[in-house]
Enzyme design. Structure first.
Site, PDB file in Angstrom:
ATOM      1  N   GLU A  35      72.694 -32.153 -60.666  1.00  0.00           N
ATOM      2  CA  GLU A  35      71.243 -32.159 -60.613  1.00  0.00           C
ATOM      3  C   GLU A  35      70.783 -32.684 -61.964  1.00  0.00           C
ATOM      4  O   GLU A  35      71.200 -32.132 -62.982  1.00  0.00           O
ATOM      5  CB  GLU A  35      70.787 -30.704 -60.485  1.00  0.00           C
ATOM      6  CG  GLU A  35      69.874 -30.438 -59.344  1.00  0.00           C
ATOM      7  CD  GLU A  35      69.457 -28.988 -59.340  1.00  0.00           C
ATOM      8  OE1 GLU A  35      70.347 -28.121 -59.169  1.00  0.00           O
ATOM      9  OE2 GLU A  35      68.265 -28.732 -59.519  1.00  0.00           O
ATOM     10  N   ARG A 260      84.391 -21.476 -60.810  1.00  0.00           N
ATOM     11  CA  ARG A 260      83.801 -22.252 -61.897  1.00  0.00           C
ATOM     12  C   ARG A 260      84.459 -21.883 -63.222  1.00  0.00           C
ATOM     13  O   ARG A 260      85.028 -20.809 -63.379  1.00  0.00           O
ATOM     14  CB  ARG A 260      82.294 -22.062 -61.959  1.00  0.00           C
ATOM     15  CG  ARG A 260      81.823 -20.639 -62.190  1.00  0.00           C
ATOM     16  CD  ARG A 260      80.316 -20.574 -62.461  1.00  0.00           C
ATOM     17  NE  ARG A 260      79.518 -21.322 -61.510  1.00  0.00           N
ATOM     18  CZ  ARG A 260      78.619 -22.254 -61.867  1.00  0.00           C
ATOM     19  NH1 ARG A 260      78.389 -22.535 -63.124  1.00  0.00           N
ATOM     20  NH2 ARG A 260      77.917 -22.877 -60.961  1.00  0.00           N
ATOM     21  N   LYS A 270      72.760 -23.918 -67.527  1.00  0.00           N
ATOM     22  CA  LYS A 270      71.889 -24.979 -68.039  1.00  0.00           C
ATOM     23  C   LYS A 270      70.562 -24.409 -68.522  1.00  0.00           C
ATOM     24  O   LYS A 270      69.989 -24.889 -69.490  1.00  0.00           O
ATOM     25  CB  LYS A 270      71.650 -26.032 -66.956  1.00  0.00           C
ATOM     26  CG  LYS A 270      72.753 -27.070 -66.918  1.00  0.00           C
ATOM     27  CD  LYS A 270      72.358 -28.268 -66.084  1.00  0.00           C
ATOM     28  CE  LYS A 270      72.660 -28.008 -64.629  1.00  0.00           C
ATOM     29  NZ  LYS A 270      72.484 -29.208 -63.795  1.00  0.00           N
TER      30      LYS A 270
HETATM   31  P1  ATP Z   1      72.096 -25.395 -61.849  1.00  0.00           P
HETATM   32  O1  ATP Z   1      71.915 -23.965 -62.116  1.00  0.00           O
HETATM   33  O2  ATP Z   1      71.081 -26.258 -62.494  1.00  0.00           O
HETATM   34  O3  ATP Z   1      72.360 -25.747 -60.412  1.00  0.00           O
HETATM   35  P2  ATP Z   1      74.793 -26.217 -62.239  1.00  0.00           P
HETATM   36  O4  ATP Z   1      75.627 -25.961 -63.431  1.00  0.00           O
HETATM   37  O5  ATP Z   1      75.220 -25.728 -60.925  1.00  0.00           O
HETATM   38  O6  ATP Z   1      73.396 -25.710 -62.644  1.00  0.00           O
HETATM   39  P3  ATP Z   1      74.715 -28.849 -61.100  1.00  0.00           P
HETATM   40  O7  ATP Z   1      74.146 -30.083 -61.657  1.00  0.00           O
HETATM   41  O8  ATP Z   1      74.191 -28.367 -59.797  1.00  0.00           O
HETATM   42  O9  ATP Z   1      74.546 -27.754 -62.206  1.00  0.00           O
HETATM   43  O10 ATP Z   1      76.279 -28.983 -61.033  1.00  0.00           O
HETATM   44  C1  ATP Z   1      76.944 -30.087 -60.511  1.00  0.00           C
HETATM   45  C2  ATP Z   1      78.297 -29.680 -60.031  1.00  0.00           C
HETATM   46  O11 ATP Z   1      79.049 -29.110 -61.093  1.00  0.00           O
HETATM   47  C3  ATP Z   1      78.212 -28.640 -58.941  1.00  0.00           C
HETATM   48  O12 ATP Z   1      79.022 -29.065 -57.860  1.00  0.00           O
HETATM   49  C4  ATP Z   1      78.746 -27.393 -59.564  1.00  0.00           C
HETATM   50  O13 ATP Z   1      79.456 -26.647 -58.628  1.00  0.00           O
HETATM   51  C5  ATP Z   1      79.648 -27.910 -60.672  1.00  0.00           C
HETATM   52  N1  ATP Z   1      79.696 -26.961 -61.790  1.00  0.00           N
HETATM   53  C6  ATP Z   1      78.659 -26.470 -62.485  1.00  0.00           C
HETATM   54  N2  ATP Z   1      79.057 -25.582 -63.415  1.00  0.00           N
HETATM   55  C7  ATP Z   1      80.402 -25.509 -63.319  1.00  0.00           C
HETATM   56  C8  ATP Z   1      81.409 -24.763 -63.997  1.00  0.00           C
HETATM   57  N3  ATP Z   1      81.112 -23.906 -64.977  1.00  0.00           N
HETATM   58  N4  ATP Z   1      82.698 -24.944 -63.627  1.00  0.00           N
HETATM   59  C9  ATP Z   1      82.998 -25.815 -62.652  1.00  0.00           C
HETATM   60  N5  ATP Z   1      82.109 -26.543 -61.978  1.00  0.00           N
HETATM   61  C10 ATP Z   1      80.815 -26.400 -62.287  1.00  0.00           C
HETATM   62 MG    MG Z   2      73.877 -26.356 -59.068  1.00  0.00          MG
END
Ligand code: ATP
Ligand code: MG
Length: 559
Positions: A35, A260, A270
């Site tokens: 995102e 994660r 974030k």
């Molecule tokens: P938000 O709370 O804004 O959704 P987010 O960290 O999930 O934050 P995204 O941009 O939606 O951000 O994440 C993109 C991809 O990265 C998603 O598929 C998510 O599952 C993966 N991702 C995010 N944080 C982690 C993490 N700590 N470890 C592994 N994968 C992650």
């Molecule tokens: Mg997300």
């Protein structure tokens, strides 16, 4: 089972089985769906390496897809930084850069399809009422009064929602599933909301925006993704994605959830990272103390070390916290092989070699990288006035201190043996200069008579050395789990006040002159350093990426 199959993680095992059974006709297509509402962090790197790595390993394709469905939090600068960061990690999605917003029209048509099939309806409840009607984990929800609206009326209202006839929040489009489902995600979830907001790509074209849960699976479907790999918190959403795709009868990717990445001594949300930036607790998203990819890059972490780290920690189905020391070790391992060595002095102490002629400069050979013979040698100048590290001299040394002291002989790296004759002090009793002599017969660092010294010090020649600023970093937080629920305190209260130490008047040997931002070196005995973009033509700024050894591990052992 051969050894290679045995070592596969569970996601790769699923993919390997699918390849064997021909489930997707031998096709592998994955995606990374960020995102654009913040910068990428090391957790995202884990997801990128997994998604893109699996495609690469199986001769498949991978897409970069921005999930840009929330115009309020999304910005073009984030799109730019995300692209830059993933490129830097070493991945190339060729022409497969997509945006969920590219599919808005298609998604709208899919929604119309569901309305016509009696599987979606326009709901007039206000957001608070919808929440109220949803029920709880233990109590079922209540049907919306509009749930049985006729398809024609729904179509008309939905079209008028799109046209902008209603204010924000006045109506929603909801899927008609089951208000009593034990899975709350299936209780008539919202598909569209009204939001009169400008979108960074579609501008004012839309005033209804798809919800993430509606948009996400559709994006995967449109792109014919085979394996839709995501983190565990989406496990409960999978039945909803399945419901949407089955109701529409379109391509159905297989969703696989993994744990994660969580790292200690940092925060990874974030929202919290953004707060650190906005509140000025750090200098920006790319502050070298941040767990963001741009921060790690600026700090000097090589992309290879991040990929190696991600491979090393593996992929599992349960959450666990990884020690940040493992990330630092991955950097050391790569940098040890790849970084040229140079000599720098962080806290200079002036040394005068009394028996070395004034004006004379000797050019001595220094090895660029003992780990890499191809890296060759360079010349370092040696002259009458030098600098050594203040901490390498003690007037009254304790037993285990083997470095320089009055009357003692040590080796200067790649140069000569020197002996300290006298420590000169200022009026306050502070040592301002050492008077030493050198033994010309020890050129290169060895005595022909075989006599030994107990220490080898790094040094620079005073006149030839460059003035540099050096920034040393410590963990951003003092607590290993700054944002864990259960703490009474806010994570910001655990910020480490000593996480940045700036040394404005350090010295480095002249060979690094003109080094560009991003250039990495090992400063002998001090650690791995990287030129910071703050550098000016005549004054380089260096960030310490990591020290040579894991000093934290040592402290932990002592305790
Ligand atoms: P938000 O709370 O804004 O959704 P987010 O960290 O999930 O934050 P995204 O941009 O939606 O951000 O994440 C993109 C991809 O990265 C998603 O598929 C998510 O599952 C993966 N991702 C995010 N944080 C982690 C993490 N700590 N470890 C592994 N994968 C992650
Ligand atoms: Mg997300």
């Amino acid at each position: 089972m051969d050894t290679e199959t045995k070592s596969l993680d569970f996601v790769r095992q699923i993919v390997a089985d699918d390849m064997k059974s021909g489930k997707w006709d031998g096709r592998v297509c994955t995606r990374f769906p960020p995102e654009p509402n913040g910068f990428l962090h090391i957790g995202h790197a884990k997801s990128i390496c997994l998604n893109f790595g699996i495609a690469e390993e199986n001769g498949g394709l991978y897409n970069l897809r921005f999930d840009d469905t929330n115009p309020i939090k999304e910005e073009e600068q984030y799109v730019k930084s995300i692209i830059e960061d993933i490129n830097w990690l070493g991945y190339n999605w060729e022409d497969r850069l997509f945006f969920a917003s590219d599919y808005f029209e298609q998604m709208y048509d899919y929604a119309v399809q569901l309305i016509k099939a009696g599987k979606a309806y326009v709901c007039d409840l206000a957001p608070e009422q919808i929440r109220e009607y949803r029920g709880t984990l233990t109590a079922p929800g209540k049907n919306s009064p509009n749930r049985d609206r006729a398809a024609d009326e729904n179509l008309d209202l939905f079209e008028r929602m799109r046209k902008g006839e209603f204010p924000d929040g006045a109506r929603t489009l909801r899927a008609k599933i089951d208000m009593a489902s034990p899975n709350v995600n299936l209780r008539d979830p919202i598909m569209y909301r009204i939001l009169h907001a400008n979108h960074h790509r579609t501008g004012d074209k839309w005033c209804i925006y798809p919800m993430y849960d509606w948009a996400h699976g559709l994006g995967d479907s449109v792109e014919r993704i085979t394996h839709s790999i995501c983190t565990l918190e989406f496990e409960n959403h999978r039945p909803l994605y399945d419901w949407f795709l089955d109701a529409l009868g379109i391509h159905h990717s297989q969703q696989i959830e993994f744990a994660r990445l969580e790292l200690n001594y940092t925060v990874m949300s974030k929202r919290k990272l953004l707060a650190l930036v906005k509140d000025g607790r750090v200098l920006g998203w790319d502050d070298p103390r941040m767990p963001t990819l741009s921060g790690l890059r600026r700090r000097g972490f090589p992309p290879e070390s991040i990929r190696n780290f991600c491979a090393d920690i593996g992929v599992a189905k349960f959450n666990s916290v990884i020690d940040v020391g493992r990330l630092e070790n991955a950097a050391r391992e790569h940098l040890n092989k790849a970084s040229p060595r140079v000599m720098a002095v962080l806290r200079p102490l002036r040394v005068v070699i009394e028996n070395f002629p004034e004006e004379q400069v000797e050019e001595l050979d220094a090895v660029n990288n003992p780990e890499d013979p191809a890296a060759g040698k360079r010349k370092v100048p040696f002259s009458r006035v030098l600098y050594i590290e203040r901490g390498d001299f003690l007037e009254d040394p304790p037993k285990k201190f083997f470095r320089l002291a009055p009357g003692r002989e040590v080796r200067l790296r790649y140069a000569f043996f020197i002996t300290c004759r006298e420590a000169v002090k200022d009026a306050d009793g502070e040592i301002v200069e050492l008077r030493c002599t050198y033994d010309p017969a020890t050129r290169g660092g060895n005595a022909p008579d075989g006599r030994k010294v107990k220490a080898t010090l790094h040094w620079v020649a005073a006149e030839q050395a460059l003035d540099i600023e050096v920034r040393l970093y410590d963990r951003l937080f003092t607590d290993p789990h700054p944002d864990h629920a259960g703490h009474e305190k806010d994570y910001k209260e655990f910020l480490n006040p000593e996480s940045l130490e700036s040394i404005p008047a350090a010295k480095v040997e002249p060979s690094v002159k003109g080094a560009k931002p991003g250039t990495r070196y090992q400063f002998e005995r001090l650690g791995y350093f990287c030129v910071d973009p703050d550098s000016m033509n005549d004054k380089l700024v260096f960030n310490r990426t990591v020290s040579l050894k894991d000093t934290w591990a040592k402290i932990a052992k002592k305790r």
